[in-house]
Enzyme design. Sequence first.
Site, PDB file in Angstrom:
ATOM      1  N   ARG A 140       0.800  -1.229   0.000  1.00 45.84           N
ATOM      2  CA  ARG A 140       0.000   0.000   0.000  1.00 45.84           C
ATOM      3  C   ARG A 140       0.824   1.267   0.000  1.00 45.84           C
ATOM      4  NH1 ARG A 140      -2.754  -3.797   1.827  1.00 45.84           N
ATOM      5  NH2 ARG A 140      -0.816  -4.226   2.908  1.00 45.84           N
ATOM      6  N   ARG A 176      11.678   3.916   3.069  1.00 49.37           N
ATOM      7  CA  ARG A 176      11.281   2.930   4.088  1.00 49.37           C
ATOM      8  C   ARG A 176      12.510   2.085   4.384  1.00 49.37           C
ATOM      9  NH1 ARG A 176       6.092  -0.969   4.335  1.00 49.37           N
ATOM     10  NH2 ARG A 176       5.254   1.018   5.067  1.00 49.37           N
ATOM     11  N   HIS A 208       5.759   6.300  11.274  1.00 55.05           N
ATOM     12  CA  HIS A 208       5.158   6.138   9.938  1.00 55.05           C
ATOM     13  C   HIS A 208       4.164   7.288   9.763  1.00 55.05           C
ATOM     14  CE1 HIS A 208       3.774   4.404   6.338  1.00 55.05           C
ATOM     15  NE2 HIS A 208       3.503   3.169   6.721  1.00 55.05           N
TER      16      HIS A 208
HETATM   17  C1  NCD Z   1       2.273  -0.972   8.209  1.00 53.92           C
HETATM   18  C2  NCD Z   1       3.773  -0.758   8.260  1.00 53.92           C
HETATM   19  O1  NCD Z   1       4.478  -1.028   7.283  1.00 53.92           O
HETATM   20  O2  NCD Z   1       4.202  -0.306   9.307  1.00 53.92           O
HETATM   21  N1  NCD Z   1       1.782  -1.166   6.921  1.00 53.92           N
HETATM   22  C3  NCD Z   1       1.509  -0.076   6.132  1.00 53.92           C
HETATM   23  O3  NCD Z   1       2.340   0.775   5.907  1.00 53.92           O
HETATM   24  N2  NCD Z   1       0.260   0.041   5.671  1.00 53.92           N
HETATM   25  C4  NCD Z   1       1.760  -1.957   9.169  1.00 53.92           C
HETATM   26  C5  NCD Z   1       2.320  -3.344   9.180  1.00 53.92           C
HETATM   27  O4  NCD Z   1       3.219  -3.698   8.420  1.00 53.92           O
HETATM   28  O5  NCD Z   1       1.817  -4.128   9.991  1.00 53.92           O
END
Ligand code: NCD
Length: 309
Positions: free
Chosen positions: A56, A106, A134
Amino acid sequence: MIFERRHIISTKDFSREEIDFILDRAGRLEPYARRGGLDLLKGHIVASLFFEPSTRTKLSFDTAVKRLGGTTIGFDSLESSSVVKGETLSDTIKIIESYADAIIIRHPREGAARMASEISGVPVINAGDGAGHHPTQTLLDLYTMRKECKKPIGDLNIAIVGDLRYGRTVHSLAYALSLYKASLSFVSPDQLRMPESIINYLKKHGVELLETPSIDDVLKDADVLYMTRIQKERFPDPSEYLKVAGSYRITAETLENVKNDMIIMHPLPRVNEIDPSVDSTIHARYFQQAFYGVPIRMAVLSLVMGKEA
Ligand code: NCD
């Protein structure tokens, strides 16, 4: 309020007015999140450096850039970057900042995005740094609450369930919710409680707070049930993960006595904490929530790149 050239690293760096400003802008951009037609980022390149898996976040940032008329470059795994050859993160950032007008990163290490922002001359957006923060997820979470709940965020009873220790989305969310003075309940096994530094921060900021290991303690009064995945990859020892895996699981049946207008959110991916039987209930909002990532990221990108909407 100045956003141009600003890095987006932690929700702690923003005031409530600034967050509301971003949410308002996302509201104006939302129609274009479905059909495009804007050229605010025409001629601009955004780099997305994903050293950790993502569906996502990566794709909604990509969509946001393209809906705004820009283009993206980047990689989506550590293996496809020069890090495998031994390149340092700081070298990678020094190169990419000369290719792109903004950098989305990331990384599995907490603090990596902050470090990148100290090196980069173009705005850096943290798309998740280890168990740290995040921030754009939090913005889309707040946007979801604003759009899908009948009360203002500050009047909501918000229950956050699951891995509060390693979950970066809930760390960022907790900081931001302290600005709205929403009342919070944290539900987790003892080993996965919200870090003490965050609890102390919330208390210092006068947030009404309950901590409990039992989801039954919160179901009846919650306006928002924010479920999270146990972050398997962050456990130093797999046997520790096995002890808490599957701690919470909601099904359509679990929801019999909840408020009618209670909404269920989840940053996704889910593992088994939300049974598919919940998807067709009036409470499910997690797919809608994932869509809101596009207008939010359109708002953030256009702001840090100094483009008026
Ligand atoms: C989250 C993340 O990467 O921290 N996912 C996201 O970005 N939608 C949550 C997760 O990985 O559980």
